[in-house]
Design a protein around this motif. Sequence first.
Motif, mmCIF file in Angstrom:
data_model
loop_
_atom_site.group_PDB
_atom_site.id
_atom_site.type_symbol
_atom_site.label_atom_id
_atom_site.label_comp_id
_atom_site.label_asym_id
_atom_site.label_seq_id
_atom_site.Cartn_x
_atom_site.Cartn_y
_atom_site.Cartn_z
ATOM 1 N N GLU A 180 -32.710 2.320 -6.159
ATOM 2 C CA GLU A 180 -34.030 1.845 -6.084
ATOM 3 C C GLU A 180 -33.892 0.890 -4.962
ATOM 4 O O GLU A 180 -34.931 0.830 -4.347
ATOM 5 C CB GLU A 180 -34.762 1.136 -7.327
ATOM 6 C CG GLU A 180 -35.249 2.466 -8.169
ATOM 7 C CD GLU A 180 -35.413 1.831 -9.510
ATOM 8 O OE1 GLU A 180 -35.240 0.733 -9.852
ATOM 9 O OE2 GLU A 180 -35.581 2.613 -10.450
ATOM 10 N N SER A 181 -32.962 0.201 -4.842
ATOM 11 C CA SER A 181 -32.977 -0.862 -3.924
ATOM 12 C C SER A 181 -32.594 -0.429 -2.468
ATOM 13 O O SER A 181 -32.940 -0.943 -1.381
ATOM 14 C CB SER A 181 -32.031 -2.033 -4.275
ATOM 15 O OG SER A 181 -30.746 -1.563 -4.455
ATOM 16 N N LEU A 182 -31.708 0.615 -2.395
ATOM 17 C CA LEU A 182 -31.631 1.224 -0.923
ATOM 18 C C LEU A 182 -32.432 1.484 -0.070
ATOM 19 O O LEU A 182 -32.646 1.003 0.841
ATOM 20 C CB LEU A 182 -30.491 2.310 -1.429
ATOM 21 C CG LEU A 182 -28.997 2.215 -1.504
ATOM 22 C CD1 LEU A 182 -28.505 3.387 -1.727
ATOM 23 C CD2 LEU A 182 -28.416 1.360 -0.273
ATOM 24 N N PRO A 183 -33.517 2.387 -0.522
ATOM 25 C CA PRO A 183 -34.540 2.570 0.165
ATOM 26 C C PRO A 183 -35.257 1.172 0.849
ATOM 27 O O PRO A 183 -35.744 0.986 2.056
ATOM 28 C CB PRO A 183 -35.552 3.596 -0.475
ATOM 29 C CG PRO A 183 -34.638 4.015 -1.731
ATOM 30 C CD PRO A 183 -33.774 3.000 -1.990
ATOM 31 N N ALA A 208 -36.058 15.902 -0.404
ATOM 32 C CA ALA A 208 -34.958 15.465 0.226
ATOM 33 C C ALA A 208 -33.899 15.454 -0.781
ATOM 34 O O ALA A 208 -32.672 15.809 -0.862
ATOM 35 C CB ALA A 208 -34.805 13.759 0.893
ATOM 36 N N VAL A 209 -34.349 14.849 -2.143
ATOM 37 C CA VAL A 209 -33.061 14.709 -3.165
ATOM 38 C C VAL A 209 -32.841 15.891 -3.675
ATOM 39 O O VAL A 209 -31.642 16.187 -4.107
ATOM 40 C CB VAL A 209 -33.597 13.804 -4.228
ATOM 41 C CG1 VAL A 209 -32.643 13.529 -5.367
ATOM 42 C CG2 VAL A 209 -33.894 12.401 -3.614
ATOM 43 N N GLU A 230 -34.107 6.894 1.681
ATOM 44 C CA GLU A 230 -33.757 7.521 0.107
ATOM 45 C C GLU A 230 -32.184 7.498 -0.055
ATOM 46 O O GLU A 230 -31.409 7.905 0.944
ATOM 47 C CB GLU A 230 -34.308 8.942 0.204
ATOM 48 C CG GLU A 230 -35.893 8.833 -0.064
ATOM 49 C CD GLU A 230 -36.350 10.261 -0.490
ATOM 50 O OE1 GLU A 230 -36.943 10.781 0.648
ATOM 51 O OE2 GLU A 230 -35.854 10.713 -1.544
ATOM 52 N N GLY A 231 -31.808 7.324 -1.220
ATOM 53 C CA GLY A 231 -30.576 7.224 -1.737
ATOM 54 C C GLY A 231 -30.463 7.893 -2.870
ATOM 55 O O GLY A 231 -31.406 8.360 -3.407
ATOM 56 N N LEU A 245 -27.185 8.680 1.897
ATOM 57 C CA LEU A 245 -28.419 8.348 2.593
ATOM 58 C C LEU A 245 -29.125 9.428 3.266
ATOM 59 O O LEU A 245 -28.323 10.108 3.974
ATOM 60 C CB LEU A 245 -27.901 7.128 3.513
ATOM 61 C CG LEU A 245 -27.288 5.891 2.942
ATOM 62 C CD1 LEU A 245 -26.869 5.080 3.959
ATOM 63 C CD2 LEU A 245 -28.472 5.299 2.034
ATOM 64 N N TYR A 246 -30.224 9.296 3.074
ATOM 65 C CA TYR A 246 -30.916 10.752 3.823
ATOM 66 C C TYR A 246 -31.254 10.252 5.162
ATOM 67 O O TYR A 246 -31.791 9.206 5.581
ATOM 68 C CB TYR A 246 -32.319 10.948 2.841
ATOM 69 C CG TYR A 246 -33.197 11.959 3.355
ATOM 70 C CD1 TYR A 246 -34.165 11.682 4.181
ATOM 71 C CD2 TYR A 246 -32.749 13.230 3.531
ATOM 72 C CE1 TYR A 246 -34.831 12.826 4.868
ATOM 73 C CE2 TYR A 246 -33.253 14.398 3.955
ATOM 74 C CZ TYR A 246 -34.444 14.127 4.732
ATOM 75 O OH TYR A 246 -35.149 15.075 5.411
#
Lengths: 229, 503
Positions: free
Chosen positions: B151-154, B184-185, B160-161, B234-235
């Motif tokens: 949740e914190s990565l994006p 994407a996921v 998106e992670g 990582l997208y």
Amino acid sequence: MNEKYKIAIIEDDKSILNFLTVSLNTNGYEVITASKGLEGISLFLNENPDLILLDLGLPDIDGLSVIRQIRSSSEVPIIVVSARGQEQEKIEALDHGADDYITKPFYLGELLARIRVALRKRRQKEESPEVFVLDDFQLDFAKRRVFVDGEEVHLTPIEFKLLSVLVENAGKVLTHGFLIRSVWGYANDDDSQSLRVFMANLRRKIEKNTADPKYIRTEVGVGYRFAEK
Amino acid sequence: MKKKKLQKSYLIYFGKTVLILFLSTLISLALDGFGMQTANIIMIYLIGVLMIIVETSGYVWGMVSSVACICCMNFFFTEPRYTLRIADREHALMLVLFLVVCFISGTLMSRLQKHADEAISNEEHARRLYRISSGYLNISGMENILRYAVESLPEAQGREGIVYLAKSLSELEAAVYAKPLTSAVEEALRETAAAQWCLTNLLPCGVGTSFFVTSKWKYLPVKSKTTILGVVGLYCGRDDVPESEMPFIHALLSQLALAIERELLDHRQKETRMQVEKARLKNDLLRLISHDLRTPLTGIAGSSGFLCESYDRLDKETILKLLRDISSDATWLSNLVENLLSMTRIQDNKLQIKKEKEVVDDIIAETASRVERTLKNHHLSFDIPKEILAVPMDGRLIIQVLVNLVENAENHTRKNADIRICVRKEGEEAVFEVQDNGGGIDEALLPQIFEGFVTSNTNGMDANRGIGLGLTICKSIIEAHNGRMEAYNNGEGGATFRFALPL
């Protein structure tokens, strides 16, 4: 008894073997022994005993294989001896063809009673009585009527069938599976709960004190047994 | 959207440039009217160009405007006026030097600007990093840590992670991603081979690397000092992550690594503590067993030995009594062994209970037949409901509980006491009570009566053998059924042991 019955004991523990041999001899039975499963099977084949006492915890082969081997050629009564708390083994043994079981530690009186029942079954296989009587209990197979203490008890058809199966095998323990198959025709393991309820109802109709039943005894986890003379 | 933004800034910059140029020219013309020297006019234009560079925050406009300035100066202020020709060679040099100065200042300006921008961006990264790391400090539980990570990565770096925890050096756990599921996921979930490769090779793969180049994700290993802990994806779409962002991303990954490691260590510590506790309990149990076994065995050995030696000298009464003692000691031992076996199943943290709906009548009947033999001096009665009550339970274990309770009542009450087993349905529970009227329990012992073996030996009385172990087991069995158990002195001068099982 005119002739001495021959009992084969297949048990690996020496002290138990000794104790059994002495007690059974004292009670008028001839005893032959084996301390290993394979030995026991050849003992059976050579000596043709009238009854077999089989310990389930044998060192060489599995008790069930012994039962299977013996049953493949004979209907000789087999009583299995198991340790307390091994319900699954007991049930499997009974389903594989054992006639009865007794748990260690046991009291000699109980064992002798079961031996008597098992031997009687053998004798009485051809003659099935029209009316079964035990103390205050009476079951008339032909007329399909049951009397307790002289008074008729009204049973539903299923209850009567259950009771007859138990009485036909009086003294012998019948597994839940066996009873379900005999009465309902199929073996659905999940249904043992309905069987229990049926049995409880049956007991209430027949027994004076359901907490201390005289006729229908429960073997918790295994099945039921009707008292014998 | 980007194009529109570009167009808008284009227009603004164009506007600014033109305006400043215009003003510069105006001021210069005015000053020229007052007889100002050309040198000063150059300064004014220089100021103008510098202002354009600042305002348009770029190199390009500055350069364009400096050329425009030269043209203006040439046109308006150098001989011959209002032409683009230059008569004086010095003036030409002047204009060229002007261009050089503009070039240098422009370069300096834009570099300064870039540095300023970088500094701001770094500060922003540092702030986000701080926020995220303090976030990790408050979270515990591997699931929560991983969820926080995705949740914190994006939020931190706009992509998106997806996170995979490493189960071992060659296997990954299931992916953790932020809900709701995006396309994407979904793509990433289809190409778990890439993440797997990253794990086993300890190298990044995906976008920007030479492995799994068709993927739109970039997979990076999450490493600790000694091992690899997982893989983060990582997208990126088609464009790789810019080099300048990588340090920030690595910092984020190290935080994640630290949090994961901390969690693993915590877990290991808990396990070690449990092992120590288990070992301690085992020791206690062994101590108790030894004591409780010794007593009846001493009796059996003694009595039987004596009988063997002195058989001829004893009368039948005595012999029978000794034999009866041996028999009851043996029965007692047998029950102890049953209890111990159940105890070991409980100690392994999970009591294997197999619940089936058992009819109360059956349970009571079996209990009665088991205690029948030992009930020499007591009267046992039952009180069970008229309707058939079927209770989910492990029949054998509950019978063991009842047998234990009845035998306790026998052993600890006076002769000829009455013992009664009552069963009834109360709401959503089946309540079982074993009551006696034979004296009751010492009030001091009552609160600790289920506490178990550690306390039962405090007075060392052999006559009290077994009370501790049996009751502890009873309580554990009942609790494993999600029931409750209690003991109290009842109003009839005895004790009641009561347990309730959910229906």
